[in-house]
Design a protein around this motif. Structure first.
Motif, PDB file in Angstrom:
ATOM      1  N   ASP A  91      11.187  -0.283   8.182  1.00 53.32           N
ATOM      2  CA  ASP A  91       9.973  -0.131   8.971  1.00 53.32           C
ATOM      3  C   ASP A  91       9.309  -1.500   9.149  1.00 53.32           C
ATOM      4  O   ASP A  91       9.022  -2.185   8.172  1.00 53.32           O
ATOM      5  CB  ASP A  91       9.012   0.831   8.270  1.00 53.32           C
ATOM      6  N   GLY A  92       9.099  -1.895  10.402  1.00 55.14           N
ATOM      7  CA  GLY A  92       8.478  -3.187  10.681  1.00 55.14           C
ATOM      8  C   GLY A  92       9.410  -4.369  10.578  1.00 55.14           C
ATOM      9  O   GLY A  92       8.978  -5.518  10.715  1.00 55.14           O
ATOM     10  N   GLY A 131       9.911   1.549   3.795  1.00 51.85           N
ATOM     11  CA  GLY A 131       8.631   1.597   4.493  1.00 51.85           C
ATOM     12  C   GLY A 131       7.663   0.504   4.137  1.00 51.85           C
ATOM     13  O   GLY A 131       6.735   0.205   4.908  1.00 51.85           O
ATOM     14  N   LYS A 132       7.844  -0.124   2.971  1.00 50.95           N
ATOM     15  CA  LYS A 132       6.840  -1.105   2.548  1.00 50.95           C
ATOM     16  C   LYS A 132       7.095  -2.504   3.095  1.00 50.95           C
ATOM     17  O   LYS A 132       6.262  -3.392   2.912  1.00 50.95           O
ATOM     18  CB  LYS A 132       6.709  -1.091   1.026  1.00 50.95           C
ATOM     19  N   ILE A 133       8.210  -2.688   3.798  1.00 49.44           N
ATOM     20  CA  ILE A 133       8.333  -3.905   4.603  1.00 49.44           C
ATOM     21  C   ILE A 133       7.194  -3.925   5.608  1.00 49.44           C
ATOM     22  O   ILE A 133       6.510  -4.938   5.803  1.00 49.44           O
ATOM     23  CB  ILE A 133       9.691  -3.958   5.326  1.00 49.44           C
ATOM     24  N   ALA A 138      15.368  -0.990  12.778  1.00 50.90           N
ATOM     25  CA  ALA A 138      13.934  -0.907  12.526  1.00 50.90           C
ATOM     26  C   ALA A 138      13.305  -0.035  13.591  1.00 50.90           C
ATOM     27  O   ALA A 138      13.862   0.133  14.680  1.00 50.90           O
ATOM     28  CB  ALA A 138      13.298  -2.296  12.534  1.00 50.90           C
ATOM     29  N   ASP A 139      12.142   0.530  13.290  1.00 51.25           N
ATOM     30  CA  ASP A 139      11.436   1.301  14.304  1.00 51.25           C
ATOM     31  C   ASP A 139      10.635   0.391  15.229  1.00 51.25           C
ATOM     32  O   ASP A 139      10.436   0.696  16.403  1.00 51.25           O
ATOM     33  CB  ASP A 139      10.542   2.352  13.658  1.00 51.25           C
ATOM     34  N   HIS A 140      10.185  -0.734  14.699  1.00 57.84           N
ATOM     35  CA  HIS A 140       9.395  -1.715  15.460  1.00 57.84           C
ATOM     36  C   HIS A 140       9.231  -2.940  14.575  1.00 57.84           C
ATOM     37  O   HIS A 140       9.644  -2.931  13.400  1.00 57.84           O
ATOM     38  CB  HIS A 140       8.013  -1.157  15.825  1.00 57.84           C
ATOM     39  N   HIS A 197       1.280  -3.905  14.862  1.00 57.62           N
ATOM     40  CA  HIS A 197       2.668  -3.987  15.310  1.00 57.62           C
ATOM     41  C   HIS A 197       2.770  -4.871  16.545  1.00 57.62           C
ATOM     42  O   HIS A 197       1.766  -5.180  17.183  1.00 57.62           O
ATOM     43  CB  HIS A 197       3.203  -2.592  15.657  1.00 57.62           C
ATOM     44  N   THR A 198       3.992  -5.261  16.884  1.00 56.96           N
ATOM     45  CA  THR A 198       4.235  -6.018  18.105  1.00 56.96           C
ATOM     46  C   THR A 198       5.244  -5.264  18.976  1.00 56.96           C
ATOM     47  O   THR A 198       5.815  -4.257  18.558  1.00 56.96           O
ATOM     48  CB  THR A 198       4.793  -7.424  17.809  1.00 56.96           C
TER      49      THR A 198
END
Length: 515
Positions: A64-65, A295-297, A340-342, A478-479
């Motif tokens: 994530d991220g 998720g903690k990234i 990654a999701d984003h 997010h970007t």
């Protein structure tokens, strides 16, 4: 069958020879007859697909991220510098995969999307609004069926969902839940229990008790036939054949999530342990699908904590390696995807004051995440109104940042602060004692740009060590940057190229022949 091992190039060559042989014995073609259309790449791919085995063990890792800079910073951090100054970056388990794609991440309403909509795109192949989980945009009245649900229902695959954050957080929820808003946490927990998926592991439910009028999410899961395990010893004792299982990590940290990798105590289970346990519980001759989220990234990058992000990327590399080891035993049946999701934080490698160089080894001075520093130290500073110089001794011990007036300032291995950096830290510390964290609407533009909605002192510390290391962030959100997808195993070739995140679902559906 030998056809399974035939390369695409050789298959096309054989096809061409066979066609030519057929033409030699066929009736003459009229001179004015239309020539046969040239085959397209899609035709060749479809033809080749007739000979391709279907993967029956599928791992989908989502950092994530985790944009390319998050991956690259981990590779640089793990790299080496020789005596003559030559640098070598390190490989991660998934950066060595033979197939790589680039994936767009926008949703139906934003080029800087959230995890609910982007995970929905990956899981169901459909766009929706930020904040929505597997429901159509705007009206939010049509649910989308996910690849995990389809494989479970149509193919009888066992399914596992793992996350280092809350098990009802947006990304894991997007594989089993359907909600108008990601904030319907209790209802998402009920959907988890009703999914029938065989394995869940991660952080605690966010609203475990709901409104307090009914059974809590643990009880709902137990009533649905799940083993609800809340201790590490209990998780370790689980064996194949245990039945449907929900594991909530024993050691919880900020937001009732698992600890950051850099904060985990020796022997404490991390992402890799839960992946290995998932393999043990899900392995069967029919097949399984496991979605694994680091998720903690994302959480680290929201807080601009580069060191915490790097250590969680490295832990994800370890978790992927566990899947690679399984792949080595089942190379013809296994597919591993890492994506990654984003992207989160707008991480950039390179900073104004370091010019054409980086010093990522400086991040080795950081011994804990910003979140653990808050809970271990900053809360007491506020309670006791601790003097700045006293607090800076803890900063030196845990981040290496040293005041120029410190007796150890001249010693080797310390990150000596400039007067400008000291004043920035002092200003942030004073705001921490007086105000603490705040919402954006209650902050000046200057304060929000400096600290976001986090504890000012911790943010100033992270920004300072980041800048001394040669990295920086552009946002606390997010970007819209594209992310990479790395693939290995049966069907991996379908994931090369540039495509939208919705195509991940469609490629998986095609590979597994689900409707």
């Amino acid at each position: 069958m030998k056809e399974h091992k035939m390369s695409r190039r050789n298959f096309l060559k054989v096809g061409a020879v066979a066609s030519a042989a057929g033409l030699m014995t066929a009736a003459p073609v009229a001179a004015n007859a239309a020539a046969p259309a040239a085959s397209t790449a899609a035709d060749e791919e479809n033809c080749f697909g007739l000979f391709q085995k279907k993967p029956k063990y599928i791992f989908l890792f989502i950092g994530d991220g985790m944009g390319t800079a998050q991956i690259q910073s981990a590779r640089f951090y793990q790299g080496t510098v020789t005596n003559n100054g030559a640098i070598t970056e390190a490989e991660l388990s998934f950066t060595q995969f033979p197939e790589v794609g680039s994936v767009t991440t926008y949703d139906s309403t934003s080029f800087c999307p959230d995890s609910a909509s982007t995970a929905t795109s990956i899981a169901s192949g459909k766009k929706t609004e930020s904040g929505v989980i597997n429901m159509c945009p705007w009206t939010r009245d049509v649910p989308y069926e996910t690849i995990a649900e389809k494989l479970h229902k149509q193919k009888g695959y066992k399914v596992g969902i793992v996350s280092t954050v809350n098990i009802d957080h947006a990304t894991p929820a997007a594989f089993y839940a359907h909600q108008k808003t990601r904030k319907n946490y209790y209802q998402i927990g009920v959907e988890l229990a009703n999914s029938g998926f065989e394995y869940f592991a991660g952080g605690e439910f966010q609203k475990v008790n709901g409104d307090g009028t009914g059974p809590n999410n643990h009880e709902v899961a137990a009533q649905a036939g799940y083993n609800v395990v809340t201790t590490q010893a209990g998780a370790a004792a689980l064996k194949a054949g245990a039945g449907k299982t929900l594991i909530i990590a024993e050691n919880l940290a900020d937001g009732k999530s698992m600890n950051y990798a850099m904060d985990a105590a020796p022997g404490e289970w991390q992402l890799t342990n839960y992946v290995r346990k998932g393999i043990e519980l899900l392995d069967n001759s029919n097949g399984f699908f496991m979605m694994v989220e680091s998720g903690k990234i994302d959480w680290a990058c929201h807080a601009n904590d580069a060191a915490a992000s790097i250590h969680d990327v490295i832990e994800m590399h370890n978790a992927v390696q566990a899947a690679v080891e399984f792949y080595a035993q089942h190379p013809d049946d296994t597919l591993i995807l890492v994506t990654a999701d984003h992207e989160t934080g707008g991480l950039g490698i390179g900073y104004k004051t370091t010019n054409y160089d980086t010093f990522l080894t400086n991040l080795a001075h950081q011994k804990m995440s910003y979140a653990k520093f808050d809970s271990t130290y900053v809360n007491n500073y506020v309670k006791n109104q601790t003097p700045f110089e006293t607090a800076m001794q803890d900063v030196k011990a845990n981040f290496g940042l040293t005041l120029p007036t410190d007796p150890d300032a001249a010693s080797a291995g310390k990150l000596l602060l400039t007067d400008y950096e000291v004043e920035n830290l002092r200003t942030a510390y004073e705001r921490t004692l007086k105000v603490g964290s705040s919402s954006q609407s209650k902050m000046s533009q200057q304060d929000y740009e400096l600290y976001g909605t986090y504890i000012p002192f911790s943010m100033a510390i992270c920004h300072t060590i980041n800048h001394k290391s040669g990295v920086d962030h552009t946002t606390y959100a997010h970007t819209g940057a594209m992310v990479n997808l790395y693939a290995r195993g049966q069907g991996a070739g379908k994931f090369r190229g540039v495509y939208d995140n919705t195509e991940i679902f469609h490629k998986l559906a095609e590979l597994t022949d689900v409707q």
